[in-house]
Design a protein around this motif. Structure first.
Motif, PDB file in Angstrom:
ATOM      1  N   GLU A  40       0.851  -1.188   0.000  1.00  0.00           N
ATOM      2  CA  GLU A  40       0.000   0.000   0.000  1.00  0.00           C
ATOM      3  C   GLU A  40       0.884   1.234   0.000  1.00  0.00           C
ATOM      4  O   GLU A  40       1.736   1.407   0.870  1.00  0.00           O
ATOM      5  N   LEU A  41       0.690   2.090  -0.977  1.00  0.00           N
ATOM      6  CA  LEU A  41       1.453   3.324  -1.055  1.00  0.00           C
ATOM      7  C   LEU A  41       0.696   4.500  -0.463  1.00  0.00           C
ATOM      8  O   LEU A  41       1.290   5.407   0.092  1.00  0.00           O
ATOM      9  N   TYR A  42      -0.606   4.487  -0.607  1.00  0.00           N
ATOM     10  CA  TYR A  42      -1.398   5.609  -0.107  1.00  0.00           C
ATOM     11  C   TYR A  42      -2.815   5.142   0.127  1.00  0.00           C
ATOM     12  O   TYR A  42      -3.336   4.311  -0.601  1.00  0.00           O
ATOM     13  N   SER A  43      -3.423   5.719   1.141  1.00  0.00           N
ATOM     14  CA  SER A  43      -4.798   5.370   1.471  1.00  0.00           C
ATOM     15  C   SER A  43      -5.484   6.607   2.025  1.00  0.00           C
ATOM     16  O   SER A  43      -4.847   7.429   2.697  1.00  0.00           O
ATOM     17  N   LYS A  44      -6.767   6.756   1.739  1.00  0.00           N
ATOM     18  CA  LYS A  44      -7.530   7.888   2.250  1.00  0.00           C
ATOM     19  C   LYS A  44      -8.944   7.409   2.556  1.00  0.00           C
ATOM     20  O   LYS A  44      -9.591   6.803   1.702  1.00  0.00           O
ATOM     21  N   ILE A  45      -9.404   7.647   3.752  1.00  0.00           N
ATOM     22  CA  ILE A  45     -10.769   7.303   4.146  1.00  0.00           C
ATOM     23  C   ILE A  45     -11.586   8.589   4.204  1.00  0.00           C
ATOM     24  O   ILE A  45     -11.135   9.588   4.770  1.00  0.00           O
ATOM     25  N   PHE A  46     -12.748   8.562   3.600  1.00  0.00           N
ATOM     26  CA  PHE A  46     -13.630   9.716   3.690  1.00  0.00           C
ATOM     27  C   PHE A  46     -15.067   9.242   3.747  1.00  0.00           C
ATOM     28  O   PHE A  46     -15.367   8.099   3.420  1.00  0.00           O
ATOM     29  N   GLU A  47     -15.960  10.135   4.177  1.00  0.00           N
ATOM     30  CA  GLU A  47     -17.372   9.793   4.329  1.00  0.00           C
ATOM     31  C   GLU A  47     -18.181  10.485   3.251  1.00  0.00           C
ATOM     32  O   GLU A  47     -17.862  11.598   2.837  1.00  0.00           O
ATOM     33  N   MET A  48     -19.236   9.802   2.816  1.00  0.00           N
ATOM     34  CA  MET A  48     -20.107  10.331   1.764  1.00  0.00           C
ATOM     35  C   MET A  48     -21.545  10.343   2.255  1.00  0.00           C
ATOM     36  O   MET A  48     -21.967   9.420   2.954  1.00  0.00           O
ATOM     37  N   GLU A  49     -22.286  11.348   1.857  1.00  0.00           N
ATOM     38  CA  GLU A  49     -23.722  11.397   2.166  1.00  0.00           C
ATOM     39  C   GLU A  49     -24.468  10.326   1.362  1.00  0.00           C
ATOM     40  O   GLU A  49     -25.323   9.650   1.872  1.00  0.00           O
ATOM     41  N   LYS A  50     -24.106  10.210   0.089  1.00  0.00           N
ATOM     42  CA  LYS A  50     -24.796   9.286  -0.810  1.00  0.00           C
ATOM     43  C   LYS A  50     -23.801   8.230  -1.286  1.00  0.00           C
ATOM     44  O   LYS A  50     -23.135   8.393  -2.302  1.00  0.00           O
ATOM     45  N   SER A  51     -23.720   7.136  -0.577  1.00  0.00           N
ATOM     46  CA  SER A  51     -22.729   6.111  -0.911  1.00  0.00           C
ATOM     47  C   SER A  51     -22.997   5.474  -2.269  1.00  0.00           C
ATOM     48  O   SER A  51     -22.065   5.075  -2.960  1.00  0.00           O
ATOM     49  N   ASP A  52     -24.247   5.367  -2.677  1.00  0.00           N
ATOM     50  CA  ASP A  52     -24.561   4.774  -3.982  1.00  0.00           C
ATOM     51  C   ASP A  52     -23.945   5.583  -5.128  1.00  0.00           C
ATOM     52  O   ASP A  52     -23.479   5.014  -6.117  1.00  0.00           O
ATOM     53  N   ASP A  53     -23.945   6.917  -5.001  1.00  0.00           N
ATOM     54  CA  ASP A  53     -23.347   7.764  -6.039  1.00  0.00           C
ATOM     55  C   ASP A  53     -21.850   7.504  -6.146  1.00  0.00           C
ATOM     56  O   ASP A  53     -21.295   7.431  -7.239  1.00  0.00           O
ATOM     57  N   TYR A  54     -21.202   7.346  -5.004  1.00  0.00           N
ATOM     58  CA  TYR A  54     -19.763   7.101  -5.016  1.00  0.00           C
ATOM     59  C   TYR A  54     -19.456   5.726  -5.616  1.00  0.00           C
ATOM     60  O   TYR A  54     -18.535   5.591  -6.426  1.00  0.00           O
ATOM     61  N   ILE A  55     -20.233   4.729  -5.246  1.00  0.00           N
ATOM     62  CA  ILE A  55     -20.026   3.382  -5.788  1.00  0.00           C
ATOM     63  C   ILE A  55     -20.227   3.382  -7.298  1.00  0.00           C
ATOM     64  O   ILE A  55     -19.449   2.776  -8.046  1.00  0.00           O
ATOM     65  N   GLN A  56     -21.233   4.090  -7.778  1.00  0.00           N
ATOM     66  CA  GLN A  56     -21.455   4.191  -9.220  1.00  0.00           C
ATOM     67  C   GLN A  56     -20.260   4.875  -9.894  1.00  0.00           C
ATOM     68  O   GLN A  56     -19.797   4.437 -10.951  1.00  0.00           O
ATOM     69  N   TYR A  57     -19.752   5.928  -9.287  1.00  0.00           N
ATOM     70  CA  TYR A  57     -18.570   6.619  -9.814  1.00  0.00           C
ATOM     71  C   TYR A  57     -17.387   5.666  -9.911  1.00  0.00           C
ATOM     72  O   TYR A  57     -16.674   5.638 -10.924  1.00  0.00           O
ATOM     73  N   VAL A  58     -17.156   4.866  -8.871  1.00  0.00           N
ATOM     74  CA  VAL A  58     -16.044   3.902  -8.877  1.00  0.00           C
ATOM     75  C   VAL A  58     -16.207   2.905 -10.014  1.00  0.00           C
ATOM     76  O   VAL A  58     -15.253   2.602 -10.741  1.00  0.00           O
ATOM     77  N   HIS A  59     -17.412   2.387 -10.202  1.00  0.00           N
ATOM     78  CA  HIS A  59     -17.649   1.409 -11.274  1.00  0.00           C
ATOM     79  C   HIS A  59     -17.450   2.031 -12.662  1.00  0.00           C
ATOM     80  O   HIS A  59     -16.910   1.392 -13.561  1.00  0.00           O
ATOM     81  N   LEU A  60     -17.855   3.293 -12.820  1.00  0.00           N
ATOM     82  CA  LEU A  60     -17.659   3.972 -14.107  1.00  0.00           C
ATOM     83  C   LEU A  60     -16.172   4.182 -14.401  1.00  0.00           C
ATOM     84  O   LEU A  60     -15.713   3.973 -15.529  1.00  0.00           O
ATOM     85  N   ARG A  61     -15.406   4.560 -13.384  1.00  0.00           N
ATOM     86  CA  ARG A  61     -13.965   4.734 -13.555  1.00  0.00           C
ATOM     87  C   ARG A  61     -13.295   3.398 -13.879  1.00  0.00           C
ATOM     88  O   ARG A  61     -12.408   3.319 -14.716  1.00  0.00           O
ATOM     89  N   ALA A  62     -13.733   2.328 -13.209  1.00  0.00           N
ATOM     90  CA  ALA A  62     -13.165   0.998 -13.459  1.00  0.00           C
ATOM     91  C   ALA A  62     -13.473   0.550 -14.884  1.00  0.00           C
ATOM     92  O   ALA A  62     -12.613  -0.018 -15.561  1.00  0.00           O
ATOM     93  N   ALA A  63     -14.681   0.816 -15.352  1.00  0.00           N
ATOM     94  CA  ALA A  63     -15.055   0.431 -16.705  1.00  0.00           C
ATOM     95  C   ALA A  63     -14.218   1.201 -17.727  1.00  0.00           C
ATOM     96  O   ALA A  63     -13.819   0.646 -18.753  1.00  0.00           O
ATOM     97  N   ALA A  64     -13.918   2.443 -17.441  1.00  0.00           N
ATOM     98  CA  ALA A  64     -13.093   3.248 -18.352  1.00  0.00           C
ATOM     99  C   ALA A  64     -11.678   2.686 -18.436  1.00  0.00           C
ATOM    100  O   ALA A  64     -11.049   2.765 -19.496  1.00  0.00           O
ATOM    101  N   LEU A  65     -11.171   2.115 -17.379  1.00  0.00           N
ATOM    102  CA  LEU A  65      -9.837   1.509 -17.404  1.00  0.00           C
ATOM    103  C   LEU A  65      -9.791   0.321 -18.358  1.00  0.00           C
ATOM    104  O   LEU A  65      -8.774   0.068 -18.996  1.00  0.00           O
ATOM    105  N   GLN A  66     -10.874  -0.395 -18.446  1.00  0.00           N
ATOM    106  CA  GLN A  66     -10.917  -1.595 -19.280  1.00  0.00           C
ATOM    107  C   GLN A  66     -11.000  -1.252 -20.759  1.00  0.00           C
ATOM    108  O   GLN A  66     -10.654  -2.073 -21.590  1.00  0.00           O
ATOM    109  N   THR A  67     -11.438  -0.047 -21.080  1.00  0.00           N
ATOM    110  CA  THR A  67     -11.606   0.321 -22.483  1.00  0.00           C
ATOM    111  C   THR A  67     -10.406   1.068 -23.040  1.00  0.00           C
ATOM    112  O   THR A  67     -10.373   1.383 -24.213  1.00  0.00           O
ATOM    113  N   THR A  68      -9.415   1.367 -22.195  1.00  0.00           N
ATOM    114  CA  THR A  68      -8.260   2.106 -22.705  1.00  0.00           C
ATOM    115  C   THR A  68      -7.103   1.181 -22.949  1.00  0.00           C
ATOM    116  O   THR A  68      -6.990   0.099 -22.483  1.00  0.00           O
TER     117      THR A  68
END
Length: 110
Positions: free
Chosen positions: A82-110
């Protein structure tokens, strides 16, 4: 000589305010003998990388060094450490999870 990971923060600004302020956080690998030396080297990196230029709309864009906000010793360079880690809190966890999945999908297409 030790290896450190440093977080350097820059503020991005233009002549015309276009909404929210922008900041860019860089994670940099720094070789130094001590923590204090690593902080100093990271600050020098930040100052050296300040920049300004004209964008496509002929507006002045500035990258201003803000400061070094974190420097951590890397104990050993091993596969999977582990080189770096950051914990933070979100009001809407579903929005953050969707963002993570969208970023992951973009990695697969490049």
């Amino acid at each position: 000589m030790n290896w450190y990971i440093a977080k350097i923060v820059f503020r991005i600004s233009t002549e015309t305010k276009t909404g929210k302020d922008q900041f860019d956080e860089h994670l940099r690998l720094v070789a130094a003998n001590t923590h204090e030396e690593a902080v100093l080297k990271a600050r020098v990196l930040g100052l050296k990388e300040e920049d300004y230029f004209l964008n496509n709309n002929d507006q002045l864009v500035k990258w201003e060094f803000v400061n070094v906000v974190d420097v951590q010793l890397i104990e050993a360079l091993n596969d999977g450490i582990e080189l770096y880690s950051k914990i933070f809190e979100m009001e809407k966890s579903d929005d953050y999870i969707q963002y993570v999945h969208l970023r992951a999908a973009a990695l697969q297409t490049t």
